[in-house]
Motif scaffolding. Structure first.
Motif, PDB file in Angstrom:
ATOM      1  N   VAL A   1      36.815  51.219  11.858  1.00 35.21           N
ATOM      2  CA  VAL A   1      36.948  51.657  13.243  1.00 35.21           C
ATOM      3  C   VAL A   1      36.526  50.552  14.205  1.00 35.21           C
ATOM      4  O   VAL A   1      35.403  50.044  14.150  1.00 35.21           O
ATOM      5  N   GLN A   2      37.427  50.199  15.108  1.00 35.84           N
ATOM      6  CA  GLN A   2      37.127  49.223  16.148  1.00 35.84           C
ATOM      7  C   GLN A   2      36.586  49.906  17.394  1.00 35.84           C
ATOM      8  O   GLN A   2      35.645  49.444  18.023  1.00 35.84           O
ATOM      9  N   ARG A   3      37.199  51.042  17.742  1.00 29.36           N
ATOM     10  CA  ARG A   3      36.718  51.831  18.871  1.00 29.36           C
ATOM     11  C   ARG A   3      37.317  53.231  18.781  1.00 29.36           C
ATOM     12  O   ARG A   3      38.283  53.467  18.036  1.00 29.36           O
ATOM     13  N   ILE A   4      36.734  54.146  19.524  1.00 24.78           N
ATOM     14  CA  ILE A   4      37.225  55.521  19.606  1.00 24.78           C
ATOM     15  C   ILE A   4      37.437  55.849  21.073  1.00 24.78           C
ATOM     16  O   ILE A   4      36.528  55.660  21.902  1.00 24.78           O
ATOM     17  N   GLU A   5      38.626  56.317  21.422  1.00 27.46           N
ATOM     18  CA  GLU A   5      38.929  56.715  22.792  1.00 27.46           C
ATOM     19  C   GLU A   5      39.036  58.229  22.846  1.00 27.46           C
ATOM     20  O   GLU A   5      39.808  58.835  22.091  1.00 27.46           O
ATOM     21  N   VAL A   6      38.257  58.840  23.736  1.00 29.78           N
ATOM     22  CA  VAL A   6      38.253  60.293  23.884  1.00 29.78           C
ATOM     23  C   VAL A   6      38.836  60.633  25.247  1.00 29.78           C
ATOM     24  O   VAL A   6      38.223  60.371  26.282  1.00 29.78           O
ATOM     25  N   LEU A   7      40.039  61.175  25.251  1.00 28.36           N
ATOM     26  CA  LEU A   7      40.688  61.620  26.483  1.00 28.36           C
ATOM     27  C   LEU A   7      40.250  63.052  26.759  1.00 28.36           C
ATOM     28  O   LEU A   7      40.621  63.968  26.027  1.00 28.36           O
ATOM     29  N   LYS A   8      39.465  63.237  27.800  1.00 28.50           N
ATOM     30  CA  LYS A   8      38.905  64.567  28.093  1.00 28.50           C
ATOM     31  C   LYS A   8      39.777  65.298  29.114  1.00 28.50           C
ATOM     32  O   LYS A   8      39.314  65.767  30.148  1.00 28.50           O
ATOM     33  N   ASP A   9      41.064  65.361  28.801  1.00 32.46           N
ATOM     34  CA  ASP A   9      42.053  65.926  29.710  1.00 32.46           C
ATOM     35  C   ASP A   9      43.212  66.403  28.857  1.00 32.46           C
ATOM     36  O   ASP A   9      43.575  65.768  27.869  1.00 32.46           O
ATOM     37  N   GLY A  10      43.817  67.530  29.205  1.00 30.47           N
ATOM     38  CA  GLY A  10      44.969  68.009  28.472  1.00 30.47           C
ATOM     39  C   GLY A  10      46.099  67.007  28.502  1.00 30.47           C
ATOM     40  O   GLY A  10      46.360  66.371  29.524  1.00 30.47           O
ATOM     41  N   ALA A  11      46.771  66.818  27.371  1.00 32.88           N
ATOM     42  CA  ALA A  11      47.807  65.780  27.289  1.00 32.88           C
ATOM     43  C   ALA A  11      49.024  66.273  26.524  1.00 32.88           C
ATOM     44  O   ALA A  11      49.647  65.525  25.779  1.00 32.88           O
ATOM     45  N   SER A  12      49.398  67.534  26.697  1.00 34.10           N
ATOM     46  CA  SER A  12      50.568  68.064  26.002  1.00 34.10           C
ATOM     47  C   SER A  12      51.838  67.358  26.435  1.00 34.10           C
ATOM     48  O   SER A  12      52.806  67.286  25.674  1.00 34.10           O
ATOM     49  N   SER A  13      51.866  66.830  27.660  1.00 33.06           N
ATOM     50  CA  SER A  13      53.070  66.162  28.154  1.00 33.06           C
ATOM     51  C   SER A  13      53.358  64.875  27.390  1.00 33.06           C
ATOM     52  O   SER A  13      54.491  64.408  27.353  1.00 33.06           O
ATOM     53  N   VAL A  14      52.340  64.287  26.778  1.00 34.28           N
ATOM     54  CA  VAL A  14      52.515  63.050  26.014  1.00 34.28           C
ATOM     55  C   VAL A  14      52.546  63.331  24.516  1.00 34.28           C
ATOM     56  O   VAL A  14      53.375  62.781  23.786  1.00 34.28           O
ATOM     57  N   TYR A  15      51.655  64.213  24.034  1.00 31.25           N
ATOM     58  CA  TYR A  15      51.480  64.400  22.601  1.00 31.25           C
ATOM     59  C   TYR A  15      51.973  65.731  22.072  1.00 31.25           C
ATOM     60  O   TYR A  15      52.078  65.913  20.865  1.00 31.25           O
ATOM     61  N   GLY A  16      52.210  66.711  22.947  1.00 27.90           N
ATOM     62  CA  GLY A  16      52.660  68.011  22.488  1.00 27.90           C
ATOM     63  C   GLY A  16      51.511  68.966  22.228  1.00 27.90           C
ATOM     64  O   GLY A  16      50.422  68.847  22.790  1.00 27.90           O
ATOM     65  N   SER A  17      51.783  69.951  21.360  1.00 31.08           N
ATOM     66  CA  SER A  17      50.791  70.972  21.046  1.00 31.08           C
ATOM     67  C   SER A  17      49.537  70.342  20.456  1.00 31.08           C
ATOM     68  O   SER A  17      49.565  69.214  19.986  1.00 31.08           O
ATOM     69  N   ASP A  18      48.428  71.045  20.503  1.00 32.30           N
ATOM     70  CA  ASP A  18      47.099  70.669  19.993  1.00 32.30           C
ATOM     71  C   ASP A  18      46.280  69.888  21.018  1.00 32.30           C
ATOM     72  O   ASP A  18      45.099  69.662  20.785  1.00 32.30           O
ATOM     73  N   ALA A  19      46.880  69.400  22.089  1.00 29.91           N
ATOM     74  CA  ALA A  19      46.169  68.501  22.999  1.00 29.91           C
ATOM     75  C   ALA A  19      45.740  69.205  24.281  1.00 29.91           C
ATOM     76  O   ALA A  19      45.530  68.551  25.300  1.00 29.91           O
ATOM     77  N   VAL A  20      45.593  70.530  24.244  1.00 25.64           N
ATOM     78  CA  VAL A  20      45.253  71.283  25.446  1.00 25.64           C
ATOM     79  C   VAL A  20      43.895  70.866  25.999  1.00 25.64           C
ATOM     80  O   VAL A  20      43.710  70.703  27.202  1.00 25.64           O
ATOM     81  N   ALA A  21      42.904  70.695  25.121  1.00 30.38           N
ATOM     82  CA  ALA A  21      41.552  70.351  25.574  1.00 30.38           C
ATOM     83  C   ALA A  21      41.338  68.852  25.681  1.00 30.38           C
ATOM     84  O   ALA A  21      40.464  68.401  26.414  1.00 30.38           O
ATOM     85  N   GLY A  22      42.117  68.070  24.940  1.00 28.42           N
ATOM     86  CA  GLY A  22      41.934  66.630  24.970  1.00 28.42           C
ATOM     87  C   GLY A  22      42.385  65.980  23.687  1.00 28.42           C
ATOM     88  O   GLY A  22      42.898  66.644  22.768  1.00 28.42           O
ATOM     89  N   VAL A  23      42.180  64.670  23.628  1.00 29.02           N
ATOM     90  CA  VAL A  23      42.671  63.867  22.507  1.00 29.02           C
ATOM     91  C   VAL A  23      41.583  62.886  22.083  1.00 29.02           C
ATOM     92  O   VAL A  23      40.906  62.299  22.935  1.00 29.02           O
ATOM     93  N   VAL A  24      41.422  62.723  20.783  1.00 36.85           N
ATOM     94  CA  VAL A  24      40.559  61.680  20.237  1.00 36.85           C
ATOM     95  C   VAL A  24      41.441  60.711  19.464  1.00 36.85           C
ATOM     96  O   VAL A  24      42.136  61.111  18.528  1.00 36.85           O
ATOM     97  N   ASN A  25      41.430  59.457  19.886  1.00 36.29           N
ATOM     98  CA  ASN A  25      42.245  58.421  19.241  1.00 36.29           C
ATOM     99  C   ASN A  25      41.311  57.432  18.560  1.00 36.29           C
ATOM    100  O   ASN A  25      40.548  56.713  19.209  1.00 36.29           O
ATOM    101  N   ILE A  26      41.352  57.408  17.226  1.00 41.50           N
ATOM    102  CA  ILE A  26      40.514  56.513  16.433  1.00 41.50           C
ATOM    103  C   ILE A  26      41.316  55.247  16.169  1.00 41.50           C
ATOM    104  O   ILE A  26      42.345  55.286  15.481  1.00 41.50           O
ATOM    105  N   ILE A  27      40.865  54.140  16.716  1.00 39.06           N
ATOM    106  CA  ILE A  27      41.617  52.898  16.665  1.00 39.06           C
ATOM    107  C   ILE A  27      40.967  51.948  15.658  1.00 39.06           C
ATOM    108  O   ILE A  27      39.788  51.613  15.779  1.00 39.06           O
ATOM    109  N   LEU A  28      41.745  51.543  14.665  1.00 37.42           N
ATOM    110  CA  LEU A  28      41.258  50.677  13.600  1.00 37.42           C
ATOM    111  C   LEU A  28      41.595  49.215  13.913  1.00 37.42           C
ATOM    112  O   LEU A  28      42.501  48.919  14.693  1.00 37.42           O
ATOM    113  N   TYR A  29      40.855  48.312  13.293  1.00 40.04           N
ATOM    114  CA  TYR A  29      41.070  46.885  13.516  1.00 40.04           C
ATOM    115  C   TYR A  29      42.493  46.485  13.110  1.00 40.04           C
ATOM    116  O   TYR A  29      42.958  46.812  12.017  1.00 40.04           O
TER     117      TYR A  29
END
Length: 856
Positions: free
Chosen positions: A139-167
């Motif tokens: 893991v290089q970094r973790i980005e936590v989007l604390k905002d609903g993002a269904s418009s970009v990612y679809g279902s499951d993202a109502v509360a937010g998104v966690v993106n685990i970014i590897l080197y």
């Protein structure tokens, strides 16, 4: 309304295509993609709040797993589970519930791409990604989007998104080892090791390869290992009792004893266990049969390769693998008595198994059949082991064609579970020994090992989930507007979701007594189109508009629009806001062929024996093919103040209104309305509830709102190094839902109507860098909350301190000393649970560890 919106989205994409050919390529700039958008930007702070946890912060936290790192954020309000949830169908796992609205509403990504959910569902319906299956070392970094993002990612993202970014690139070899354990005499030890290596650079060599592997082992923590819980005597706490379990009695009356003291049984005053009762009962201390945290063994590996095909194109591939094993005591030996059941697969219902000693049985001195309740101690504690294999294989290409930046990939991911149990009980052998008198309930020491082995039953429960994805996205600057370039992104996604969670053959044949069942068998396909525009209205004012159309082959379509505004009002002042509409598709357990049998406690006013006390019942839950998706409206407003380059203060407000929340009718509501729907309640001959029949339905609305505060400040100390302060504080303003269908909304913020939802949760850290030392102190705070079942009673707040001292002994070697829960703070007592709410606290007490890192 949906079809015109879908057409508008397609037309918008089509209309933009001619503009792309005419647009001029803009000058190259350093741009990155931030989670929540497909458009590259140079802006550090976007229109949505994103918390970034870097590799340095991860190391400073002292956490040994990626799950512990992510779950410690302040926005993890409640209703998320880790391996402390030992009674789960998903034992040994860990998830995340942003805003407290369930793990199924938080989307977990790795390198911006989806991964398979866990092999089966949590709490029967929660489809989620198991954080314990994901790699830590890479893991290089973790980005936590604390905002609903269904418009970009679809279902499951109502509360937010966690993106685990590897080197993507890594030079050299990095080796880490860590060993530690409890300082409080529990005997629990934990050790971990990690290796990260890589070679090649895209710019210099035209390729890059990064490989990592990490492993973790932790001992089991049982209730008997923790001093204050060992005796199960909580009478010194509010509403606390002697939490022993009465057993071995006849005629449904705990004071009519079956035999005497044997094995772990002792005589106890009935009123010490159940206030208001009289007489004595035979009871046992359940601590010896309860695991608080399973013993675990985990191995994760990650391999990522990238090849530069030419100046404009590169190909990439990554492989993720995780193997986890969790071992625990599932529970005390089986207690047989009233309400004992076995599954009838032909009828899809439970058969009642009478537990009655016939006349002539050695333990029945009377002349009539004798109903009994007894615990089969000599068979041993019921044990459980969960083995999980997780993988993701992904390949793709990215580059630039005619001014377009594109990314195309295809991947498959999966999670496979094998759950084995021992010392359960064979229904047919039990019926035989009950009838022929060959098993001695009164003096179990007299039973032969042959009889015990006849009764013992070991089973295997398999489950598997698969996810196949095809992703394509493209972005570019369409044209230059007076205030800057007009950015555009579009793309498509196709995926196939599969879940096959079965039960054991022993359950299906009716062999296993008191079975727990979570059968899920479903497959569906999802196709989506999405588009996004980033419009610079003025030099420091930009508008982002996005939309996504999803089509599910089981329930239909959903459209998710989003608009956001970012205004850099001054160099030190940023104003931002988003408005979006989202959705959560019914999960496969909720909408497809699924059946669940679980166990819970209810208070039944019509119970002939205990009308004011909780009693165990069986829940039989089935899916509903007519479910509609949950629809949400999200609003977010924020302000970021940066009075200097060393200081920033962010305040963000969120509001999520979800319509048609999917759940089952509450047990209390079913019991209260039994007269109008008697088919939902099954009672025994005494009139006591045996089974409640439940089905998923769109129950009503839920409204959640709150504030997030983010503080960062760096203080130079000249020769004394520097201090860095970092704090996140979340305040839940509202958590409203109906207690029953048709009832008005009830606020669950600051209480436990809908799971414990503390009003405040915060994480504050101070890091002092001086010379060869980096010293970090972290304060974790969880606010108290009210007991809804006991007005006036409140669970106390709790704050713990974690400390890490990292010493750079040589340019290549770093030695760290880590103490978690520095002051040995005990979890706050919660009488509505067994001891404390494990979604909010940890029973381990103070732990200490040493970590050594060496870079070659």
């Amino acid at each position: 309304m949906q079809q015109p919106l879908h057409r508008q989205l397609v037309l918008a994409i089509a209309a933009a295509l001619p503009l792309l050919a005419a647009a001029q390529d803009s000058a190259p700039v350093d741009r990155v993609v931030i989670t929540g958008s497909n458009i590259r930007t140079t802006q550090k702070e976007g229109a949505s709040a994103v918390q970034v946890i870097g590799a340095k912060e991860i190391a400073a936290s002292g956490k040994a797993s990626i799950a512990d790192v992510i779950r410690s954020i302040a926005a993890n309000s409640g209703n998320s589970y880790n391996e402390q949830y030992t009674g789960s169908f998903s034992a040994g796992t860990a998830g995340l519930s942003l805003r407290g609205i369930g793990q199924k509403n938080t989307l977990i990504l790795v390198n911006g791409k989806r991964v398979s959910p866990y092999a089966t569902a949590q709490d029967l319906q929660e489809v989620f990604v198991d954080l314990n299956s994901l790699p830590m070392a890479a893991v290089q970094r973790i980005e936590v989007l604390k905002d609903g993002a269904s418009s970009v990612y679809g279902s499951d993202a109502v509360a937010g998104v966690v993106n685990i970014i590897l080197y993507k690139e890594f030079a050299g070899v990095d080796v880490t080892g860590q060993y530690g354990g409890s300082t409080e005499g529990t005997g629990q030890r934990e050790k971990s090791a990690a290796l990260q290596t890589g070679f090649g650079t895209l710019d210099g060599d035209g390729y890059s390869v990064v490989f990592s592997v990490d492993a973790q082992q932790r001992d089991t923590l049982n209730q008997t290992d923790v001093a204050w819980m060992r005796g199960s005597d909580f009478r010194g706490n509010p509403s606390g009792t002697l939490a022993w379990t009465p057993t071995n009695y006849v005629n449904g009356n705990p004071t009519q004893l079956l035999g005497g003291v044997q094995g772990p049984l002792q005589l106890q005053p009935y009123d010490a266990i159940t206030p208001g009762k009289s007489g004595q009962v035979l009871a046992f201390n359940p601590a010896q049969y309860r695991t608080l945290i399973p013993g675990i063994k985990r191995v994760h590996a990650s391999l990522r390769g990238t090849v530069k095909l030419n100046d404009n194109h590169e190909a990439y591939a990554d492989v993720l693998y995780g193997h986890s094993r969790a071992d625990q005591i599932f529970g005390a030996p089986l207690t047989v008595g009233s309400g004992l059941r076995a599954w009838n697969n032909a009828k899809q219902q439970l058969d009642n198994i009478p537990v009655v000693l016939p006349v002539g049985h050695p333990n029945n001195p009377g002349s009539t059949p004798l109903p009994i309740n007894a615990t089969l101690f000599d068979l041993g504690a019921r044990m459980k082991q969960d083995k999980v294999d997780f993988f993701r294989v992904l390949a793709g290409a990215k580059g630039n064609v005619a001014g377009w930046d594109y990314d195309a990939s295809i991947g498959q991911s999966g999670s496979k579970l094998e759950e084995t149990v021992q010392n359960f009980v064979n229904r047919y052998e039990f019926e035989k020994v009950l009838a022929d008198g060959s098993y001695n309930f009164v003096n179990q020491a007299a039973n032969s090992e042959a009889v015990r082995n006849r009764l013992r039953l070991s089973t295997l429960r398999p489950a598997e989930a698969k996810l196949t994805t095809v992703d394509f996205s493209a972005t570019r600057e369409l044209l230059q507007l007076p205030a800057g370039p007009l950015g555009f992104a579009a793309g498509a996604q196709w995926r196939r979701e599969e879940m096959d969670s079965q039960t054991s053959t022993a359950v299906l044949s009716g062999t296993e007594l008191r079975p727990a069942i979570n059968i899920i068998n479903g497959t569906r396909k999802v196709a989506a189109l999405f588009a996004e525009f980033n419009v610079p209205v003025l030099k420091d004012l930009s508008l982002n508009v996005a939309g996504r159309a999803d089509h599910y082959d089981d329930f239909g379509s959903a459209f998710s629009p989003k608009a956001s505004v970012r205004w850099q009002a001054a160099q030190w002042l940023l104003l931002r806001g988003t408005a979006s509409r989202g959705f959560r598709a019914p999960s496969l357990p909720e909408i497809t062929n699924s059946t669940s049998v679980s166990y819970g406690n209810v208070i039944d006013p019509r119970d002939p024996l205990t009308p004011t006390q909780a009693r165990g019942v069986t829940n039989l839950t089935i899916a509903n093919p007519d479910l509609k998706p949950e629809r949400s409206n999200n609003l977010n407003f924020g302000i970021v103040l940066a009075p200097s380059s060393r200081t920033s203060v962010g305040i963000d407000y969120y509001h999520i209104r979800t319509k048609g929340v999917i759940d089952t009718e509450s047990a209390d509501n079913i019991i209260a309305n039994e007269a109008t729907a008697p088919n939902k309640v099954v009672r025994d001959a005494q009139g006591r509830i045996l089974t409640l029949y439940r089905q998923y339905a769109n129950q009503g609305d839920r409204v959640v709102s709150g504030l997030d505060l983010d503080l960062r400040h760096t203080l130079p100390l000249a020769a004394w190094g520097k201090l860095t302060f970092n704090g996140q504080l979340s305040r839940v303003l509202k958590f409203e839902a109906p207690l029953a269908v048709g009832e008005p909304l009830t606020d669950g913020a600051g209480n436990n109507w809908f799971g414990s939802i503390p009003t405040w949760r915060g994480v504050t850290s101070a890091t002092w860098d001086i010379g060869a030392f980096t010293n970090t102190l972290i304060w974790n705070y969880v606010d108290g909350y009210d007991q809804t079942s006991k007005p006036g009673e409140r669970v106390k707040p709790v704050g713990t301190l974690d400390a890490t001292v990292a010493w750079k002994a040589t340019p290549a070697a770093t030695v760290s000393f880590i103490v978690q829960n520095l002051t040995d703070k005990r979890p706050s007592w919660d009488s509505s649970t067994t001891f404390f709410d494990f979604t909010q606290a940890d029973p381990r007490g103070r732990t200490a560890a040493v970590k050594v890192n060496y870079k070659f």
